[in-house]
Design an enzyme around this catalytic site. Structure first.
Site, short mmCIF file in Angstrom:
data_model
loop_
_atom_site.label_atom_id
_atom_site.label_comp_id
_atom_site.label_asym_id
_atom_site.label_seq_id
_atom_site.Cartn_x
_atom_site.Cartn_y
_atom_site.Cartn_z
N TYR A 189 -23.19 0.82 19.18
CA TYR A 189 -23.01 -0.49 18.53
C TYR A 189 -24.30 -0.89 17.82
O TYR A 189 -25.40 -0.78 18.37
CB TYR A 189 -22.67 -1.57 19.56
CG TYR A 189 -22.68 -2.96 18.97
CD1 TYR A 189 -21.53 -3.51 18.42
CD2 TYR A 189 -23.87 -3.71 18.93
CE1 TYR A 189 -21.56 -4.76 17.83
CE2 TYR A 189 -23.90 -4.97 18.34
CZ TYR A 189 -22.73 -5.49 17.81
OH TYR A 189 -22.76 -6.73 17.21
N GLU A 243 -22.31 -5.85 11.01
CA GLU A 243 -22.06 -5.11 12.25
C GLU A 243 -21.46 -3.75 11.95
O GLU A 243 -20.57 -3.62 11.11
CB GLU A 243 -21.09 -5.96 13.09
CG GLU A 243 -20.83 -5.48 14.48
CD GLU A 243 -19.90 -6.44 15.21
OE1 GLU A 243 -20.40 -7.28 15.98
OE2 GLU A 243 -18.68 -6.35 14.99
#
Lengths: 379, 288
Positions: free
Chosen positions: A101, A189
């Site tokens: 992530y 993101e």
């Protein structure tokens, strides 16, 4: 303003982040053609501006162009959390060894952007943050200095990324930061950033949210805005420079100022009522805006009473009153209306409203109680 | 006594020739605020408001000519960050920015630049500061407040007016009212103002008006528990606001379960701060 996955990834790619080859399609036929061009397996991904696409069946792996066509049809027929799917992204499939992530967002408390990385990628990061916060490495970025080399190393080492990938990771982390900074993002993101079977890094999913206040200088992004799923009344309000948010109650509210608008909703709740909307007409609203606001409120069929709470400052009571009178000439309605005018030119405003059948109130509590009673048909 | 602005305030209005700038400069002058000048690039040497206010090209020139020590900013969002930096570089120590819709990344950069300079920013997206009977900087309607001993600090505009008005109706006046603004990144925060009110001899009680979003009210609660001797009364707007929706102010949004009215009220109550359920109740609490 939220961007679609494909829009976000294209922006990341411009800043050097490797993404899978892919193209968007609006029909199953287009999807098949894209899959043929890509060759091999592809992923068919719904492009809707909500989370949880995978769980809703909006992401499927297709082993052939025919399968891609079939899945594209299924997905384009879907409705995900109330939103129709108008667009699918066809990406070449990647073999995944590991999922990471990466994300940048504004840390309001620190007044700085924060770069977050976790070896536990691919899953809902809020879940990771809630259950195992130690698995998320955080680095704050000085807004004038930007992302530094050592900070990228802190992130790479923090998530125990194999050293062979550090060079690639440096390009990706800096690319994500530049994408965030140059597009006035409030969120950028990559989830997941994958380690491929042949040991490279690739961003297979992306998400960006752009600061609405910066759209005046992000014109290209603003033009790409997808209005699917945005409330029609909210969009109409925006055109008149009003802030409107639809709620579930039955008392329509028109207030000047966001804080006072919230406090007005709260006091209705306190006296047993339920607001139908949040509506801030802003500072210095003119007659036309007030009339537009009233039309938007009355279009909601749930509305059984309307409360006007106007505290004149820049906004003038007489102009609000004129707007109300003008709108009421045009829209015939039996819905009871309670009005409270205080501050600048409120006397003049009250005189203008004397010709209408509106219920007046002096204090906020009185206005709230009367509105609640009116909505229940008790007034 | 008061906080932040008083009779020694020498104010320069940035963007004085715009319609809002002119209108409110006149109001500030009428209230007795010492407006020493205004700025508008390209119009230096002119005068506005019947020759009462000289216009300068830059803040630096205005400061040299007038000894201005405070500025108020009425320029559009695209130019406001530049205006704040200009004021700070001209050695203005108190900068009040009313402008709304400034991009958040701009504000992060501005704060980082300002912090080591010792310049205080109030706002952006705020109604300004009012010391009743003495000085008004910004757009708070001055006829709704009377001089007194209650300090008021608020994230909102018209909601603050509502509270000042409710206080006045009960004959209660205020020492100073500070609107700190509804943006996620601002200059002066609750804690800064609470400390100033704690140190101000004219202030005996403080009203703090918060709203949903962020954690500034929670931090203020901790500060009150540990540092305040004067009683503080609170109000939090947005109990009925749905999560994930930005309620008008850029800062007023409940995100990921953080910033709810419930949490803020709980934190304030735990710090001994009674929280009113509506704006009029605050005045009643203070009157007791």
């Amino acid at each position: 303003m939220k961007l679609h996955e494909y829009q976000s990834k294209r922006i990341f790619a411009k800043f050097g982040v490797p993404i899978p080859k892919g193209e968007v399609a609006t029909t199953p036929e287009e999807a098949k053609k894209i899959a043929q061009d890509l060759g091999g397996s592809v992923v068919v991904k719904s492009q809707v501006l909500v989370g949880g696409r995978g769980k809703a069946g909006g992401i499927k792996l297709a082993k052939s162009p025919d399968e891609a066509e079939k899945y594209a049809k299924e997905i384009l027929d879907l409705e995900i959390k109330g939103l129709p799917v108008n667009l699918v992204l066809i990406d070449e499939a990647a073999e995944i060894n590991n999922e990471i992530y990466l994300g940048i967002t504004n840390d309001r408390g620190a007044r700085m952007p924060v770069f977050m990385a976790s070896a536990a990628g691919g899953v809902d990061i809020e879940e990771v943050a809630a259950t195992t916060p130690e698995k998320i490495i955080k680095v704050h970025i000085h807004p004038l200095m930007g992302l530094q080399n050592y900070q990228v190393l802190d992130l790479a080492a923090g998530i125990s990324l194999p050293r062979a990938l550090w060079k690639e990771f440096d390009v990706i982390a800096k690319g994500l930061w530049e994408a965030y900074k140059n597009n006035d993002a409030t969120l950028a993101e990559i989830n997941p950033l994958i380690i491929t079977a042949d040991n490279h890094l690739k961003a297979v999913d992306g998400k960006m949210v752009i600061d609405d206040n910066a759209l005046f200088r992000q014109k290209e992004l603003n033009e790409q805005r997808d209005l699917t799923g945005e409330n029609e009344a909210e969009l109409k309000a925006k055109e008149s420079d009003l802030t409107f948010i639809k709620l579930d109650g039955d008392i329509g509210c028109m207030v000047n100022g966001a804080g006072l608008a919230m406090a007005t909703m709260d006091i209705l709740d306190q006296y047993g009522g339920s607001p139908a909307n949040f509506l801030d007409i802003g500072g210095g609203a003119d007659e036309e805006q007030v009339a537009a606001a009233l039309r938007i409120i009355l279009e909601d069929e749930n509305v059984k009473a309307v409360l006007f709470n106007i505290f004149g400052g820049i906004t003038r009571g007489d102009q609000v009153a004129k707007g109300i009178v003008a709108a009421l000439k045009e829209i015939k309605t039996d819905i009871p209306m309670v009005v409270r005018l205080v501050g600048t030119n409120s006397e003049e405003g009250r005189e203008i409203l004397a010709e209408t059948k509106m219920i007046t109130a002096k204090t906020l509590s009185e206005a709230a109680k009367k509105s609640v009673a009116a909505a229940k048909g008790e007034l | 006594m008061s906080i932040l602005i008083n009779k020694d305030t020498r104010l320069v209005v940035q963007g004085v020739t715009g319609s809002q700038g002119l209108f409110h400069t006149k109001r500030m002058l009428d209230y007795g605020t010492n407006v020493v000048g205004g700025t508008r690039p390209g119009k230096g040497g002119e005068w506005v408001l019947d020759g009462k206010v000289p216009v300068f090209d830059t803040v630096k020139i205005a400061v040299q000519a007038t000894g201005a020590n405070t500025s108020v900013i009425f320029v559009p969002a695209a130019y406001a960050p530049d205006a704040i930096l200009e004021a700070a570089d001209a050695d203005i120590k108190l900068i009040i920015c009313l402008t709304e819709h400034i991009p958040v990344q701009d504000m992060m950069r501005v704060r980082k630049y300002l912090d080591p300079m010792g310049a205080r920013l109030v706002g952006p997206n705020c109604p300004g500061i009012l010391t009743p009977g003495v000085s008004s900087v910004g757009i708070i309607p001055s006829n709704i407040a009377i001089p007194g001993n209650v300090g008021v600090v608020s994230r909102s505009g018209t909601l603050t007016y509502e509270v000042l008005y409710a206080l006045k109706e009960l004959g209660i006046g205020s020492s100073t009212c500070v609107g700190i603004g509804g943006d996620p990144i601002n200059g002066t925060n609750f804690i800064d103002c609470l400390q100033l009110f704690e140190d101000d001899p004219q202030t005996d009680k403080v009203v703090m008006i918060g709203e949903i979003g962020g954690t500034d009210e929670e931090k203020a609660a901790t500060f009150i528990r540990e540092n305040m001797t004067k009683p503080v009364f609170g109000f939090i707007a947005g109990k009925t606001a749905p999560p994930g929706k930005r309620m008008g102010h850029a800062g007023a949004i409940v995100e990921g379960g953080e910033g709810t009215a419930e949490e803020k009220i709980k934190a304030l109550n735990a710090a001994g701060v009674p929280v009113a359920s509506n704006p009029e109740e605050i005045a009643e609490m203070i009157a007791k």
